[in-house]
Design a protein around this motif. Structure first.
Motif, PDB file in Angstrom:
ATOM      1  N   UNK A  30      56.687  80.371  41.269  1.00  0.00           N
ATOM      2  CA  UNK A  30      55.770  81.221  42.018  1.00  0.00           C
ATOM      3  C   UNK A  30      56.436  82.500  42.495  1.00  0.00           C
ATOM      4  N   UNK A  31      55.748  83.254  43.361  1.00  0.00           N
ATOM      5  CA  UNK A  31      56.266  84.557  43.793  1.00  0.00           C
ATOM      6  C   UNK A  31      57.598  84.495  44.514  1.00  0.00           C
ATOM      7  N   UNK A  32      57.831  83.434  45.298  1.00  0.00           N
ATOM      8  CA  UNK A  32      59.100  83.313  46.017  1.00  0.00           C
ATOM      9  C   UNK A  32      60.128  82.510  45.223  1.00  0.00           C
ATOM     10  N   UNK A  33      59.662  81.541  44.441  1.00  0.00           N
ATOM     11  CA  UNK A  33      60.582  80.698  43.693  1.00  0.00           C
ATOM     12  C   UNK A  33      61.164  81.356  42.458  1.00  0.00           C
ATOM     13  N   UNK A  34      60.423  82.287  41.852  1.00  0.00           N
ATOM     14  CA  UNK A  34      60.872  82.915  40.610  1.00  0.00           C
ATOM     15  C   UNK A  34      62.243  83.581  40.735  1.00  0.00           C
ATOM     16  N   UNK A  35      62.510  84.354  41.799  1.00  0.00           N
ATOM     17  CA  UNK A  35      63.855  84.939  41.916  1.00  0.00           C
ATOM     18  C   UNK A  35      64.950  83.884  42.043  1.00  0.00           C
ATOM     19  N   UNK A  36      64.641  82.740  42.660  1.00  0.00           N
ATOM     20  CA  UNK A  36      65.619  81.662  42.777  1.00  0.00           C
ATOM     21  C   UNK A  36      65.914  81.091  41.396  1.00  0.00           C
ATOM     22  N   UNK A  37      64.862  80.825  40.623  1.00  0.00           N
ATOM     23  CA  UNK A  37      65.046  80.295  39.275  1.00  0.00           C
ATOM     24  C   UNK A  37      65.828  81.286  38.411  1.00  0.00           C
ATOM     25  N   UNK A  38      65.496  82.559  38.540  1.00  0.00           N
ATOM     26  CA  UNK A  38      66.187  83.605  37.779  1.00  0.00           C
ATOM     27  C   UNK A  38      67.677  83.624  38.127  1.00  0.00           C
ATOM     28  N   UNK A  39      67.997  83.533  39.411  1.00  0.00           N
ATOM     29  CA  UNK A  39      69.392  83.527  39.856  1.00  0.00           C
ATOM     30  C   UNK A  39      70.149  82.341  39.273  1.00  0.00           C
ATOM     31  N   UNK A  40      69.497  81.176  39.244  1.00  0.00           N
ATOM     32  CA  UNK A  40      70.163  79.951  38.822  1.00  0.00           C
ATOM     33  C   UNK A  40      70.380  79.867  37.313  1.00  0.00           C
ATOM     34  N   UNK A  41      69.518  80.507  36.547  1.00  0.00           N
ATOM     35  CA  UNK A  41      69.552  80.307  35.093  1.00  0.00           C
ATOM     36  C   UNK A  41      69.978  81.520  34.279  1.00  0.00           C
ATOM     37  N   UNK A 192      77.409  86.919  49.621  1.00  0.00           N
ATOM     38  CA  UNK A 192      76.915  87.482  50.879  1.00  0.00           C
ATOM     39  C   UNK A 192      76.208  88.807  50.663  1.00  0.00           C
ATOM     40  N   UNK A 193      76.542  89.490  49.529  1.00  0.00           N
ATOM     41  CA  UNK A 193      75.941  90.791  49.249  1.00  0.00           C
ATOM     42  C   UNK A 193      74.772  90.691  48.273  1.00  0.00           C
ATOM     43  N   UNK A 194      74.273  89.484  48.026  1.00  0.00           N
ATOM     44  CA  UNK A 194      73.154  89.297  47.099  1.00  0.00           C
ATOM     45  C   UNK A 194      71.887  89.912  47.673  1.00  0.00           C
ATOM     46  N   UNK A 195      70.926  90.200  46.781  1.00  0.00           N
ATOM     47  CA  UNK A 195      69.651  90.750  47.244  1.00  0.00           C
ATOM     48  C   UNK A 195      68.993  89.813  48.247  1.00  0.00           C
ATOM     49  N   UNK A 196      69.073  88.513  47.968  1.00  0.00           N
ATOM     50  CA  UNK A 196      68.536  87.524  48.900  1.00  0.00           C
ATOM     51  C   UNK A 196      69.646  86.502  49.176  1.00  0.00           C
ATOM     52  N   UNK A 197      70.483  86.704  50.170  1.00  0.00           N
ATOM     53  CA  UNK A 197      71.559  85.753  50.458  1.00  0.00           C
ATOM     54  C   UNK A 197      70.986  84.384  50.829  1.00  0.00           C
ATOM     55  N   UNK A 198      71.409  83.344  50.096  1.00  0.00           N
ATOM     56  CA  UNK A 198      70.862  82.006  50.309  1.00  0.00           C
ATOM     57  C   UNK A 198      71.922  80.933  50.133  1.00  0.00           C
ATOM     58  N   UNK A 219      66.160  76.075  49.779  1.00  0.00           N
ATOM     59  CA  UNK A 219      66.690  77.438  49.890  1.00  0.00           C
ATOM     60  C   UNK A 219      66.693  77.845  51.363  1.00  0.00           C
ATOM     61  N   UNK A 220      67.886  78.008  51.889  1.00  0.00           N
ATOM     62  CA  UNK A 220      68.038  78.436  53.280  1.00  0.00           C
ATOM     63  C   UNK A 220      68.497  79.886  53.289  1.00  0.00           C
ATOM     64  N   UNK A 221      67.628  80.746  53.736  1.00  0.00           N
ATOM     65  CA  UNK A 221      67.924  82.181  53.742  1.00  0.00           C
ATOM     66  C   UNK A 221      68.876  82.520  54.878  1.00  0.00           C
ATOM     67  N   UNK A 222      69.847  83.374  54.564  1.00  0.00           N
ATOM     68  CA  UNK A 222      70.879  83.715  55.537  1.00  0.00           C
ATOM     69  C   UNK A 222      70.828  85.209  55.847  1.00  0.00           C
TER      70      UNK A 222
END
Length: 285
Positions: A30-41, A192-198, A219-222
């Motif tokens: 989805x809209x929030x999960x897609x960047x997480x999946x992209x980062x992981x794969x 720590x410098x990622x677009x979405x630090x998690x 996913x815990x946002x920091x």
């Protein structure tokens, strides 16, 4: 599995209740999960390397089904293919477009050789054929038997003569002999410098009795060194034996030429009770 797509199993279900359930669980695509999946794969290249090995230097046209952000498409573009990426998620396709723009900035302008289509991989009509059709990341496991039959029928209609359909799957050897669920947990942190630090915690639960796998990322946002938000991004899939898939493919009028083992250094092996094996099925008409 759309009606169960947000069903969460194992430890992740307890975490969801602890966090309050409402608004906590989201689709990995989805809209929030897609960047997480992209980062992981994004940097898991095992699928692409295995598929390009089968291609053996051939050039031609590629259709990547469930293309996401183009994890398979871009290596094929780099090797001279023209490509079409098809995905149901507009959020994943937006990431695909972002990556195209990044590649152009780096001097690799693929814009004239690639296009994307928002569509369902189980039922599509593009009025053309392709030399290679790919389906990676065990995406076939998200489909039920009827959907898989429709997928294979659509592939057959779009595969060129002497073309190849290349599909990866994950198998848990000996799972039919187990009667108890098992789970693996692993932690991945962004920079720590990622677009979405998690801080990402994988809670991957397998239920042999239901033949289901619940893949969850807490996913815990920091922000400024403190956790400010927590969500669970989830995907529910079937456990599918390779032999069953081969039989379904043959029933759809396709031929399985080979089953290749895929070795991924990126794969999380943490504490699975059964070490998963990755295969690449090489299929033709």
């Amino acid at each position: 599995m759309s009606e169960n797509s947000l069903r969460v199993l194992g430890t992740a279900s307890h975490v969801a209740r602890l966090l309050g359930d409402d608004g906590v669980v989201h689709s990995l695509y989805g809209p929030e999960g897609s960047p997480v999946y992209h980062f992981l794969t994004r940097y898991d290249e095992a699928d692409a390397e295995a598929m390009l090995g089968v291609a053996q230097g051939r050039k031609g046209t590629l259709l990547e089904l469930a293309c996401g952000s183009g994890r398979l498409t871009f290596p094929f573009l780099e090797n001279g293919f023209d490509a079409v990426g098809l995905d149901m998620s507009p959020h994943m396709l937006a990431l695909f477009d972002e990556r195209l723009a990044e590649e152009k900035e780096d001097g690799n302008d693929y814009s004239g050789r690639v296009s994307t289509v928002q569509g369902d991989m189980t039922s599509f009509r593009l009025d053309r054929t392709f030399d290679f059709i790919t389906l990676g990341a065990n995406a076939v496991s998200y489909l039920d038997e009827k959907q898989r039959a429709s997928l294979f029928a659509s592939v057959r209609e779009h595969l060129a003569e002497d073309g190849r359909f290349l599909m990866t799957l994950i198998e848990f050897p000996g799972i039919e002999e187990r009667d108890q669920p098992f789970e693996t947990q692993a932690v991945v942190a962004t920079g720590a410098d990622a677009d979405i630090p998690m801080l990402l915690t994988l809670l991957d639960f397998v239920d042999p009795d239901e033949s289901l796998r619940s893949s969850n990322f807490l996913a815990q946002r920091v922000e400024d060194g403190r956790i400010t938000d927590a969500k669970i991004f989830t995907a529910l899939s079937h456990i599918l034996p390779a032999a069953r898939l081969r039989a379904e493919i043959e029933a759809a009028g396709l031929r399985v030429l080979a089953q290749h083992e895929v070795v991924s250094e990126f794969q999380i092996q943490a504490s699975f009770a059964i070490n998963p094996e990755i295969y690449l099925l090489e299929v033709t008409v």
